[in-house]
Motif scaffolding. Structure first.
Motif, PDB file in Angstrom:
ATOM      1  N   ALA A 425       0.858  -1.176   0.000  1.00 49.74           N
ATOM      2  CA  ALA A 425       0.000   0.000   0.000  1.00 49.74           C
ATOM      3  C   ALA A 425       0.895   1.227   0.000  1.00 49.74           C
ATOM      4  N   THR A 426       0.667   2.117  -0.955  1.00 50.92           N
ATOM      5  CA  THR A 426       1.529   3.297  -1.097  1.00 50.92           C
ATOM      6  C   THR A 426       0.690   4.499  -1.505  1.00 50.92           C
ATOM      7  N   ALA A 427       0.938   5.623  -0.854  1.00 50.07           N
ATOM      8  CA  ALA A 427       0.221   6.859  -1.158  1.00 50.07           C
ATOM      9  C   ALA A 427       0.872   7.529  -2.361  1.00 50.07           C
ATOM     10  N   SER A 428       0.538   7.040  -3.558  1.00 50.94           N
ATOM     11  CA  SER A 428       1.190   7.555  -4.776  1.00 50.94           C
ATOM     12  C   SER A 428       0.223   7.778  -5.919  1.00 50.94           C
ATOM     13  N   SER A 429      -1.070   7.770  -5.643  1.00 55.98           N
ATOM     14  CA  SER A 429      -2.049   7.973  -6.699  1.00 55.98           C
ATOM     15  C   SER A 429      -2.694   9.345  -6.542  1.00 55.98           C
ATOM     16  N   GLY A 430      -2.649  10.158  -7.596  1.00 56.60           N
ATOM     17  CA  GLY A 430      -3.255  11.482  -7.543  1.00 56.60           C
ATOM     18  C   GLY A 430      -2.207  12.565  -7.367  1.00 56.60           C
ATOM     19  N   ASN A 431      -2.685  13.796  -7.258  1.00 51.93           N
ATOM     20  CA  ASN A 431      -1.817  14.962  -7.065  1.00 51.93           C
ATOM     21  C   ASN A 431      -2.310  15.726  -5.851  1.00 51.93           C
ATOM     22  N   PRO A 432      -1.464  15.898  -4.838  1.00 52.27           N
ATOM     23  CA  PRO A 432      -1.941  16.494  -3.582  1.00 52.27           C
ATOM     24  C   PRO A 432      -2.237  17.983  -3.712  1.00 52.27           C
ATOM     25  N   ASN A 433      -3.281  18.389  -3.026  1.00 52.08           N
ATOM     26  CA  ASN A 433      -3.582  19.812  -2.912  1.00 52.08           C
ATOM     27  C   ASN A 433      -2.560  20.432  -1.952  1.00 52.08           C
ATOM     28  N   PRO A 434      -1.798  21.446  -2.399  1.00 52.28           N
ATOM     29  CA  PRO A 434      -0.722  21.972  -1.547  1.00 52.28           C
ATOM     30  C   PRO A 434      -1.215  22.646  -0.277  1.00 52.28           C
ATOM     31  N   ASP A 435      -2.506  23.002  -0.232  1.00 51.97           N
ATOM     32  CA  ASP A 435      -3.042  23.672   0.951  1.00 51.97           C
ATOM     33  C   ASP A 435      -3.644  22.685   1.949  1.00 51.97           C
ATOM     34  N   THR A 436      -4.348  21.659   1.466  1.00 48.52           N
ATOM     35  CA  THR A 436      -5.071  20.757   2.356  1.00 48.52           C
ATOM     36  C   THR A 436      -4.480  19.358   2.418  1.00 48.52           C
ATOM     37  N   GLY A 437      -3.644  18.992   1.452  1.00 45.02           N
ATOM     38  CA  GLY A 437      -3.090  17.641   1.427  1.00 45.02           C
ATOM     39  C   GLY A 437      -4.037  16.593   0.911  1.00 45.02           C
ATOM     40  N   THR A 438      -5.230  16.993   0.457  1.00 50.46           N
ATOM     41  CA  THR A 438      -6.184  16.028  -0.080  1.00 50.46           C
ATOM     42  C   THR A 438      -5.879  15.740  -1.552  1.00 50.46           C
ATOM     43  N   GLY A 439      -6.608  14.781  -2.100  1.00 46.17           N
ATOM     44  CA  GLY A 439      -6.458  14.454  -3.511  1.00 46.17           C
ATOM     45  C   GLY A 439      -5.554  13.265  -3.790  1.00 46.17           C
ATOM     46  N   VAL A 440      -5.115  12.577  -2.741  1.00 46.14           N
ATOM     47  CA  VAL A 440      -4.212  11.429  -2.897  1.00 46.14           C
ATOM     48  C   VAL A 440      -4.889  10.184  -2.344  1.00 46.14           C
ATOM     49  N   SER A 441      -4.696   9.070  -3.019  1.00 48.07           N
ATOM     50  CA  SER A 441      -5.214   7.789  -2.545  1.00 48.07           C
ATOM     51  C   SER A 441      -4.123   6.728  -2.622  1.00 48.07           C
ATOM     52  N   LEU A 442      -4.436   5.561  -2.072  1.00 40.57           N
ATOM     53  CA  LEU A 442      -3.464   4.476  -1.995  1.00 40.57           C
ATOM     54  C   LEU A 442      -3.533   3.575  -3.216  1.00 40.57           C
ATOM     55  N   TRP A 443      -2.372   3.118  -3.664  1.00 43.58           N
ATOM     56  CA  TRP A 443      -2.308   1.930  -4.508  1.00 43.58           C
ATOM     57  C   TRP A 443      -2.184   0.743  -3.565  1.00 43.58           C
ATOM     58  N   THR A 444      -3.027  -0.252  -3.738  1.00 43.67           N
ATOM     59  CA  THR A 444      -2.983  -1.416  -2.859  1.00 43.67           C
ATOM     60  C   THR A 444      -2.997  -2.695  -3.695  1.00 43.67           C
ATOM     61  N   GLY A 445      -2.475  -3.748  -3.145  1.00 42.32           N
ATOM     62  CA  GLY A 445      -2.502  -5.036  -3.808  1.00 42.32           C
ATOM     63  C   GLY A 445      -1.637  -6.038  -3.082  1.00 42.32           C
ATOM     64  N   LYS A 446      -1.983  -7.310  -3.267  1.00 44.92           N
ATOM     65  CA  LYS A 446      -1.168  -8.393  -2.723  1.00 44.92           C
ATOM     66  C   LYS A 446      -0.883  -9.370  -3.858  1.00 44.92           C
ATOM     67  N   TYR A 447       0.412  -9.737  -3.990  1.00 49.30           N
ATOM     68  CA  TYR A 447       0.843 -10.575  -5.102  1.00 49.30           C
ATOM     69  C   TYR A 447       1.796 -11.644  -4.557  1.00 49.30           C
ATOM     70  N   VAL A 448       1.418 -12.885  -4.774  1.00 49.12           N
ATOM     71  CA  VAL A 448       2.216 -14.013  -4.300  1.00 49.12           C
ATOM     72  C   VAL A 448       2.473 -14.944  -5.482  1.00 49.12           C
ATOM     73  N   GLY A 449       3.707 -15.280  -5.719  1.00 49.95           N
ATOM     74  CA  GLY A 449       3.988 -16.172  -6.844  1.00 49.95           C
ATOM     75  C   GLY A 449       5.437 -16.585  -6.893  1.00 49.95           C
ATOM     76  N   GLU A 450       5.705 -17.594  -7.696  1.00 49.38           N
ATOM     77  CA  GLU A 450       7.082 -17.995  -7.923  1.00 49.38           C
ATOM     78  C   GLU A 450       7.217 -18.646  -9.295  1.00 49.38           C
ATOM     79  N   THR A 451       8.402 -18.551  -9.817  1.00 51.53           N
ATOM     80  CA  THR A 451       8.730 -19.148 -11.109  1.00 51.53           C
ATOM     81  C   THR A 451       9.786 -20.218 -10.893  1.00 51.53           C
ATOM     82  N   LYS A 452       9.471 -21.433 -11.304  1.00 46.79           N
ATOM     83  CA  LYS A 452      10.428 -22.541 -11.229  1.00 46.79           C
ATOM     84  C   LYS A 452      10.944 -22.820 -12.637  1.00 46.79           C
ATOM     85  N   THR A 453      12.248 -22.765 -12.779  1.00 51.28           N
ATOM     86  CA  THR A 453      12.866 -22.941 -14.088  1.00 51.28           C
ATOM     87  C   THR A 453      13.842 -24.110 -14.049  1.00 51.28           C
TER      88      THR A 453
END
Length: 801
Positions: A425-453
């Motif tokens: 989860a990372t606060a990297s979506s959107g552009n923050p309002n410089p006065d209020t700090g609003t306008g930003v949301s989280l990118w979230t996700g869970k990813y589990v996997g492996e590659t056997k070669t």
């Protein structure tokens, strides 16, 4: 009976030494021994010994002449043999082999004893260099060198850099030790022509000659990194590796599929012939601590079984708030001399990377008013529970046999697991309002996997004669099966991703109860047959021709009989310089479809290169000047319509064209003074427009160290510097539209010092980004930027035993 004048200098010396002894009996015996030596030296032997590290050449000399060869490896000190070929008397063969070296010899009975000459005041002292060579090339550990001896990454032929018709940079063990390079990112940052771009806290991307590089090799066995999820490749710890070979341009002859920028070949450490090892402890900025143990040697009295084990553990914080990381590394390898000509190697490695407060992205470049969103270098956009764990597991086996005709056969089997467990989860979506700090949301996700070669590589290589000249040939094949098994999760619909005030963000937010989203179960199969010949057109002109025929089969695409050519020409201009030209290629299958529903043909990367290579001081210093062009065809361009299956339709067009030049120098430029450096210029365009501008068009790298002479020789000092030109890309800028965001050119400076406290204990200090330069790398896909690492210092103590 020959006269004294007819004898070789060695035979005369032997005879005179015995003649002038006082005892008549000794005189008679001495004359008999001298005449025996004369007779032995006069007999011609058929020799074929290519130029190579002197220790290896001497062993081959003894085998072909049926003489016992005795020497101290420390006396070999970086010497390389001259090549000898043909029917020669022993004395002439030995003399020709030693041309240009600092080694003398004498013949005692059926033994040849080699010893370093006593240096006079005008002699150039060589670095203390013990070199061993195998089918992968020259081992750089303990060479104290910044340049390689030989390598086999380009063609499977074991060649010197000068004999290889492609640009290749080798980061040796000595460079890594001098500049405290514990990670592959640090290695790539020091490599001329490689651009390293930070994506987030646990991912980086590499660019060479205008193209992203995801082609990795481990002891020559290919492994492809999937950048989307990442799975340990760019977090590789360097404790278990002897060197990293960066082969630039297309590398499809041996790797099969991939992109045309370069391929990175990581060569593992090998067991040692005598018991030895080291233990290292270090401490650095942000409470970073590391321990490392490396031990190896013979496991039997005869030395026919040898082993090596390496373990490393790292724990520390970061310049990013809340971010912590732990890394655990294990490696073990065994070598068995089944016969004098047959070697079996078994080994495995293990690495875990366990971070806390990982980021998935970075700060956004602009706020909602279109101004630069200035955040401190310590700002962490990730949640405090966010973590991007990555791990690797490998087991491998090789069996190689040298036949009586100097041919070598080798089988290499490899099983590798690359896995990830990422909850983010990372606060990297959107552009923050410089006065209020609003306008930003989280990118979230869970990813589990492996590659056997599972991979296998089998090849035969050796010399053959044709039209009165000697040539070399490689014939081989590879097969691999890659199984990716993964599960993706998402947040529940009731989980709020809104950030109340971006400027007060501290990562303190609850982890969601993850919900299943999608599963993957994909198998990719590849196989290929390759061959390479190195033909001696004249004594000074060598032609390398080769090719690979590949079959590729994945879930949605299948390609059979794809031909990948290789051609190179090397001409020796003088004793020190060679001119070369080469053409190489590579392909990468695509899954995108046309409006008719056909899968696009594979991306094809064709590389053209010409240059001049130099080799000086018996190979202890190498240089390269190269001009290159790379063309990537069948580039996918969206048509704006749909394919029959409803997906977006594409057409294949002429793609990116990259042009540029490189200058590199590596090795010992004076006694005790080592250097690796280079300058690269490249421009990549598509339809006349510049592309991939987030990697610099101009770049300069240098790492150099100097061991003080005389009574101060316990101290070694060094410096590293990197300069790169400006980087930029077009971004969406609120209230403005599209605009270029630019990172101006900058310098980074590193320093090192090492002091030999005792014969076994060494203390070192390394300072990175000495001037504390502030700079960023750009994530052009999402309009983000990532700060480079601030100034940091590491101190270490190493005990060799």
């Amino acid at each position: 009976m020959p006269t004294l004048h007819d004898l070789t200098p060695l035979a005369r010396a032997l005879m005179l030494r015995h003649i002038f002894r006082k005892s008549p009996l000794n005189t008679a015996v001495g004359i008999a021994l001298a005449l025996t030596a004369v007779q032995a030296q006069a007999q011609e032997v058929q020799f074929h010994i290519p130029a190579q590290p002197l220790a290896s050449a001497l062993q081959e000399l003894g085998r072909q002449a049926n003489y016992q060869v005795l020497y101290n490896q420390e006396d070999m000190e970086g010497n390389r043999s001259s090549a000898i070929d043909g029917s020669l008397p022993l004395a002439q063969a030995v003399g020709d082999l030693l041309k240009g070296t600092n080694i003398d010899y004498r013949i005692d009975g059926n033994a040849i004893v080699f010893k370093k000459k006593t240096a006079d005041s005008s002699a150039v002292e060589l670095s203390n260099m013990v070199i061993l060579s195998n089918s992968s090339g020259t081992i750089t550990e303990d060479s104290k060198s910044y340049t390689p001896g030989t390598l086999a990454t380009a063609t499977r032929l074991v060649l010197t850099p000068r004999e290889t018709p492609q640009s290749i940079t080798v980061v040796t063990r000595q460079i890594m030790d001098d500049f405290n390079m514990d990670s592959i990112d640090e290695v790539m940052n020091a490599t001329p022509g490689v651009s390293v771009t930070g994506v987030d806290s646990d991912r980086t991307s590499y660019n060479v000659r205008g193209f992203a590089v995801n082609n990795f090799q481990y002891d020559g066995i290919p492994s492809t990194r999937v950048a989307t999820y990442s799975a340990g490749h760019t977090l590789t710890d360097m404790a278990i590796y002897d060197r990293v070979e960066i082969l630039k341009g297309s590398t499809g002859l041996l790797t099969g599929t991939g992109t045309p920028g370069a391929s990175f070949n990581l060569i593992r450490k090998k067991p040692t012939d005598e018991f030895r090892g080291h233990a290292t402890v270090s401490a650095g900025s942000w409470d970073n601590y590391r321990t490392e143990l490396d031990i190896g040697g013979p496991l039997t009295g005869s030395g026919n079984i040898r082993g090596r084990a390496v373990a490393a553990y790292e724990d520390g914080n970061s310049y990013l708030d809340n971010y912590e990381k732990k890394k655990t590394v294990y490696y073990g390898v065994l070598e068995f001399d089944l016969t004098p000509d047959t070697l079996l190697t078994l080994g495995g490695d293990y690495q875990d990377n366990e971070p806390t407060a990982s980021t998935w992205g970075a700060p956004m470049i602009y706020d909602s008013n279109g101004n630069i969103n200035k955040q401190s270098r310590s700002f962490n956009a990730g949640a405090d529970w966010s973590s991007w764990e990555q791990y690797t597991r490998s087991v491998f086996a090789t069996l190689e046999h040298t036949f009586a005709n100097n041919w070598l056969g080798k089988v290499h089997l490899n099983h590798q697991i690359n896995g990830y467990d990422a909850k983010l989860a990372t606060a990297s979506s959107g552009n923050p309002n410089p006065d209020t700090g609003t306008g930003v949301s989280l990118w979230t996700g869970k990813y589990v996997g492996e590659t056997k070669t599972n991979s296998a590589d089998l090849y035969l290589t050796g010399p053959f004669e044709l039209f009165g000249m000697e040539h070399e040939l490689v014939v081989g094949g590879t097969i691999s099966r890659k199984h990716w098994d993964a599960t993706n999760y998402t947040r529940p619909s009731t989980y709020s991703t809104s950030v109340d005030n971006y400027y007060e963000w501290d990562g303190d937010i609850a982890e969601p109860d993850w919900v299943f989203s999608r599963a993957y179960d994909e198998i990719t199969r590849e196989k290929g047959f390759y061959t390479t010949g190195r033909f001696s057109l004249t004594d000074n002109l060598k032609l390398i021709l080769g090719g690979r025929v590949s079959d590729y089969r994945a879930e949605t695409v299948s390609k059979n009989g794809v031909f990948t050519p290789y051609a190179g020409l090397v001409y020796d201009l003088t004793e020190n310089f060679s001119a070369y030209a080469s053409y190489t290629s590579i392909f990468s299958p695509q899954t995108l479809k046309t409006e008719q529903g056909n899968v696009l043909d594979p991306l094809e990367g064709d590389s053209y290169e010409v240059g001049i290579k130099g080799e000086f001081f018996n190979g202890r210093l190498n240089s390269n000047i190269a001009y290159f062009e790379i063309k990537q065809d069948n580039y996918a361009v969206a048509t704006g319509n749909r394919a029959p299956d409803g997906t977006n339709a594409y057409r294949a067009e002429q793609g990116v064209i990259a042009k540029g030049y490189e200058l590199e120098l590596s090795g010992e430029i004076a006694p005790g003074w080592n250097l690796m450096g280079g300058y690269t210029h490249k421009v990549a365009k598509r339809d006349g427009e510049k592309v991939n501008t987030i990697s610099p068009e101009d770049q300069f790298n240098i790492n150099t160290s100097y061991t003080l002479p005389g009574k101060y020789n316990r101290l070694t000092v060094g410096a590293g510097a990197r300069w790169q030109g400006k980087t930029w890309d077009e971004m969406t800028r609120p209230t403005v539209g599209t605009d270029d965001f630019t990172q101006d050119s900058y310098w980074l400076l590193n320093l090192m010092a090492r002091y030999k406290v005792t014969s076994n204990v060494t203390a070192s200090v390394n300072v990175n980004n000495l001037l504390d330069k502030k700079y960023v790398t750009i994530n052009n896909n999402y309009g983000l930027y990532l700060w480079g690492e601030p100034r940091n210092i590491t101190g270490s103590i190493r005990w060799d035993f």
